[in-house]
Design an enzyme around this catalytic site. Structure first.
Site, PDB file in Angstrom:
ATOM      1  N   TRP A  66       0.984   8.764  -6.728  1.00  0.00           N
ATOM      2  CA  TRP A  66       1.259  10.151  -7.203  1.00  0.00           C
ATOM      3  C   TRP A  66       0.320  10.570  -8.196  1.00  0.00           C
ATOM      4  CZ3 TRP A  66       2.038  11.641 -12.465  1.00  0.00           C
ATOM      5  CH2 TRP A  66       2.867  12.977 -12.369  1.00  0.00           C
ATOM      6  N   SER A 121       7.695  -7.225   0.348  1.00  0.00           N
ATOM      7  CA  SER A 121       6.936  -7.655  -0.526  1.00  0.00           C
ATOM      8  C   SER A 121       7.437  -8.763  -1.728  1.00  0.00           C
ATOM      9  CB  SER A 121       6.372  -6.365  -1.455  1.00  0.00           C
ATOM     10  OG  SER A 121       5.866  -5.640  -0.588  1.00  0.00           O
ATOM     11  N   ASP A 181       7.669   2.059  -5.625  1.00  0.00           N
ATOM     12  CA  ASP A 181       6.112   1.999  -5.182  1.00  0.00           C
ATOM     13  C   ASP A 181       5.808   3.712  -5.243  1.00  0.00           C
ATOM     14  OD1 ASP A 181       4.004   1.267  -4.325  1.00  0.00           O
ATOM     15  OD2 ASP A 181       4.747   0.415  -2.267  1.00  0.00           O
ATOM     16  N   HIS A 212       2.271   5.479 -13.712  1.00  0.00           N
ATOM     17  CA  HIS A 212       3.137   4.551 -13.772  1.00  0.00           C
ATOM     18  C   HIS A 212       3.979   5.219 -15.373  1.00  0.00           C
ATOM     19  CE1 HIS A 212       1.429   1.673 -11.577  1.00  0.00           C
ATOM     20  NE2 HIS A 212       0.219   1.216 -12.123  1.00  0.00           N
ATOM     21  N   ARG A 220       7.846  -2.596   3.849  1.00  0.00           N
ATOM     22  CA  ARG A 220       7.815  -3.905   3.581  1.00  0.00           C
ATOM     23  C   ARG A 220       8.689  -4.666   2.271  1.00  0.00           C
ATOM     24  NH1 ARG A 220       2.230  -2.499   3.750  1.00  0.00           N
ATOM     25  NH2 ARG A 220       2.387  -2.187   1.228  1.00  0.00           N
ATOM     26  N   GLY A 236       0.592   4.983  -8.262  1.00  0.00           N
ATOM     27  CA  GLY A 236      -1.048   5.180  -8.271  1.00  0.00           C
ATOM     28  C   GLY A 236      -1.075   6.390  -7.474  1.00  0.00           C
ATOM     29  N   LEU A 267      26.705  -1.348 -17.059  1.00  0.00           N
ATOM     30  CA  LEU A 267      25.637  -1.549 -16.030  1.00  0.00           C
ATOM     31  C   LEU A 267      24.797  -2.715 -16.453  1.00  0.00           C
ATOM     32  CD1 LEU A 267      23.977  -0.460 -13.543  1.00  0.00           C
ATOM     33  CD2 LEU A 267      22.410   0.263 -15.235  1.00  0.00           C
TER      34      LEU A 267
END
Ligand code: FPP
Length: 238
Positions: free
Chosen positions: A27, A192, A22, A39, A190, A25, A133
């Site tokens: 940033w 979310s 998160d 993004h 949160r 935006g 991974l």
């Protein structure tokens, strides 16, 4: 073992780490740039944290890349986010193959445009024999829909009685280790709608750092914090 100058216990590396990435935006806004630049910077962090996870021997990394609620964003931002995802795949697929990384997609990708959907399917296919991974990309994902989908599959299968172990076989995470550790960046406290079932005993870590600023060093420090926690799963200390 020492990693980026930080001492870690090799035997207590979390098997499965989830990240709510998160703050992209904000940033960008801080720099007076359009949100998509945040993004783009965030996609670079994805690459760095994935590579660090490989080096640390983490078995699975689950990234919340697009939630079912994100459709409510401006159309342009959504379009650009999926374009960024397609560029990431084009640029990274050979690195992922070379690094023995397998990709799993969690979420309802039937709602995505055909080109993106096919690229995701091809990527999964191309990496399916890798054994290192597992990069679990959560796209058009929501924890509640995952649970409701599981319930509907169970009803359709005619199963009359269910227990926790059987229920988990109907989740996207059916073949993944327990979610040991969840990180959320950008200071929001949160969940979310992320991995609601899987979070039952997960250790949580919240940092104010915005996702594009999240470094491998901070990731390793977060894991060190995880290693200092006492996980009791409802028991009393020994
Ligand atoms: C949250 O920041 C981030 C997202 C909704 C998208 C996450 C996508 C990426 C990190 C890049 C692409 C992903 C991959 C796998 C290549 P926000 O926009 O909610 O930030 P804000 O809260 O500051 O507005």
């Amino acid at each position: 073992m020492k990693f980026l100058g930080i001492e870690l216990d090799e035997d207590k590396i979390p098997r499965h780490v989830g990240i709510i990435m998160d703050g992209n935006g904000r940033w960008a806004q801080k720099r007076g740039l359009p949100r998509i630049f945040g993004h783009k910077a965030g996609a670079k962090t994805v690459k760095l944290i994935t590579e660090t996870s490989v080096k640390l021997g983490i078995k699975c990394l689950s990234l919340f890349a697009f939630s079912t609620e994100n459709w409510q964003r401006p159309k342009d931002e959504i379009k650009n986010l999926f374009k960024l995802l397609r560029n990431y795949i084009k640029k990274e697929e050979n690195n992922l193959l070379k690094n023995n990384i397998k990709v799993l997609i969690s979420g309802d990708i039937s709602k995505l445009d055909e080109v993106t959907r096919n690229m995701l399917k091809k990527l999964e296919e191309k990496l399916k024999n890798n054994t290192g991974l597992i990069l679990n990309l959560c796209i058009n994902y929501s924890g509640r829909s995952e649970i409701i989908n599981a319930v509907n599959k169970i009803l359709n299968s005619g199963i009359k009685k269910i227990d926790e172990e059987k229920f988990e076989k109907f989740l996207y995470t059916k073949d993944l280790p327990e979610l040991d550790f969840l990180i959320r960046t950008s200071g929001e406290l949160r969940i979310s709608n992320f991995m609601l079932w899987q979070l039952a005993y997960t250790e949580l870590y919240f940092t104010k750092t915005l996702w594009p600023d999240f470094t491998p060093e901070e990731f390793v420090l977060a894991i060190k914090d995880f290693q200092n926690r006492e996980r009791r799963f409802g028991r009393i200390p020994e």
